[in-house]
Motif scaffolding. Sequence first.
Motif, short mmCIF file in Angstrom:
data_model
loop_
_atom_site.label_atom_id
_atom_site.label_comp_id
_atom_site.label_asym_id
_atom_site.label_seq_id
_atom_site.Cartn_x
_atom_site.Cartn_y
_atom_site.Cartn_z
N VAL A 143 28.80 44.60 33.16
CA VAL A 143 30.07 44.49 33.88
C VAL A 143 29.99 43.37 34.90
O VAL A 143 30.91 42.55 35.02
CB VAL A 143 30.45 45.84 34.55
N GLU A 144 28.90 43.32 35.63
CA GLU A 144 28.73 42.26 36.64
C GLU A 144 28.79 40.88 35.99
O GLU A 144 29.44 39.96 36.51
CB GLU A 144 27.42 42.45 37.39
N ALA A 145 28.15 40.71 34.86
CA ALA A 145 28.19 39.42 34.16
C ALA A 145 29.61 39.08 33.73
O ALA A 145 30.03 37.92 33.81
CB ALA A 145 27.26 39.45 32.95
N GLY A 146 30.37 40.08 33.32
CA GLY A 146 31.76 39.85 32.93
C GLY A 146 32.66 39.53 34.10
O GLY A 146 33.66 38.81 33.96
N LEU A 147 32.32 40.04 35.28
CA LEU A 147 33.12 39.78 36.48
C LEU A 147 32.87 38.40 37.07
O LEU A 147 33.77 37.79 37.64
CB LEU A 147 32.79 40.82 37.56
N ARG A 148 31.66 37.94 36.98
CA ARG A 148 31.25 36.71 37.67
C ARG A 148 32.22 35.55 37.48
O ARG A 148 32.60 34.90 38.47
CB ARG A 148 29.83 36.34 37.24
N PRO A 149 32.70 35.26 36.28
CA PRO A 149 33.61 34.12 36.12
C PRO A 149 34.98 34.33 36.77
O PRO A 149 35.73 33.38 36.93
CB PRO A 149 33.77 33.98 34.60
N ARG A 150 35.31 35.56 37.13
CA ARG A 150 36.62 35.87 37.70
C ARG A 150 36.59 35.91 39.23
O ARG A 150 37.58 36.22 39.87
CB ARG A 150 37.11 37.19 37.14
N LEU A 151 35.42 35.61 39.79
CA LEU A 151 35.26 35.61 41.25
C LEU A 151 35.13 34.17 41.73
O LEU A 151 34.67 33.32 40.98
CB LEU A 151 34.01 36.42 41.63
N PRO A 152 35.48 33.90 42.96
CA PRO A 152 36.02 34.81 43.98
C PRO A 152 37.54 34.94 43.87
O PRO A 152 38.20 34.17 43.18
CB PRO A 152 35.64 34.12 45.29
N PHE A 153 38.07 35.92 44.60
CA PHE A 153 39.51 36.02 44.81
C PHE A 153 39.72 36.53 46.23
O PHE A 153 38.81 37.08 46.85
CB PHE A 153 40.20 36.92 43.76
N SER A 154 40.91 36.29 46.74
CA SER A 154 41.25 36.69 48.11
C SER A 154 42.29 37.79 48.10
O SER A 154 43.01 37.97 47.12
CB SER A 154 41.81 35.49 48.88
N ALA A 155 42.35 38.52 49.20
CA ALA A 155 43.32 39.60 49.36
C ALA A 155 43.79 39.63 50.80
O ALA A 155 43.04 39.30 51.72
CB ALA A 155 42.70 40.93 48.98
N HIS A 156 45.03 40.03 50.99
CA HIS A 156 45.59 40.22 52.33
C HIS A 156 45.78 41.71 52.55
O HIS A 156 46.37 42.40 51.73
CB HIS A 156 46.93 39.49 52.46
N VAL A 157 45.25 42.20 53.66
CA VAL A 157 45.34 43.62 54.00
C VAL A 157 46.34 43.77 55.14
O VAL A 157 46.11 43.26 56.24
CB VAL A 157 43.96 44.19 54.40
N SER A 158 47.43 44.47 54.86
CA SER A 158 48.47 44.64 55.88
C SER A 158 48.86 46.10 56.09
O SER A 158 49.79 46.39 56.84
CB SER A 158 49.72 43.84 55.50
N SER A 159 48.14 47.03 55.43
CA SER A 159 48.47 48.44 55.58
C SER A 159 47.32 49.31 55.13
O SER A 159 46.38 48.85 54.48
CB SER A 159 49.72 48.78 54.77
N VAL A 160 47.44 50.59 55.48
CA VAL A 160 46.51 51.63 55.04
C VAL A 160 47.36 52.69 54.36
O VAL A 160 48.41 53.09 54.89
CB VAL A 160 45.72 52.22 56.23
N ALA A 161 46.92 53.15 53.20
CA ALA A 161 47.67 54.15 52.43
C ALA A 161 47.02 55.52 52.53
O ALA A 161 45.78 55.63 52.53
CB ALA A 161 47.75 53.73 50.97
N LEU A 162 47.85 56.54 52.63
CA LEU A 162 47.39 57.93 52.56
C LEU A 162 47.61 58.40 51.14
O LEU A 162 48.73 58.36 50.62
CB LEU A 162 48.18 58.80 53.54
N MET A 163 46.53 58.85 50.50
CA MET A 163 46.57 59.37 49.14
C MET A 163 46.20 60.85 49.17
O MET A 163 45.41 61.27 50.01
CB MET A 163 45.57 58.62 48.25
N ALA A 164 46.75 61.62 48.22
CA ALA A 164 46.44 63.05 48.12
C ALA A 164 46.24 63.41 46.66
O ALA A 164 46.96 62.91 45.78
CB ALA A 164 47.55 63.89 48.73
#
Length: 185
Positions: A143-164
Amino acid sequence: MTDDGASGAFLAGQTGLIVTIPEAEPVVRAWRERLDPGARAGVPAHVTVLFPFLEERDIDASVHAAIAEVLSGHEAFDLRFEGCGRFPGTLYLAPVPDTPLRRLTLAIAERWPRNPPYGGRFAEVVPHLTIAQDQEPHVLSAVEAGLRPRLPFSAHVSSVALMAYDGTAWQHRTTFPLPPATTTG
């Protein structure tokens, strides 16, 4: 969020606070759906802030207000996912920087000290986005070998979610926004 580790299943009424990472979905969805029980139970790609949190029956308007108050002291932030990390049997993406996530976890855990992160099972909480759990090392390496070509990527964190967890799947209950980042200078 991970399962309880004892029974291999989530418990109805459990809740958790997470930071969803929709930018990760195209990169990790296929692996998570196959190799992460949380994904199969409806949890989106995320970094856990606090799990387990309160029982759902104990969450009311005053708890919502308290969460919002705690989070009001934490601004929105950006992350990069550049590489993988491992716990025994688990592969994850490591967020950089992880300090804002650690601060969110610490703030929520300080407000609800009877609910330590991961039930207090770990001395140090390591922010991470789980991709695969309970897998053999050769599976994690593939899985790690398969992921490597798809990295890096960025994300913006603007909230926290409550899950149940309703006994069948994880359900989104509400979202708590983080204040926008202020600029200085």
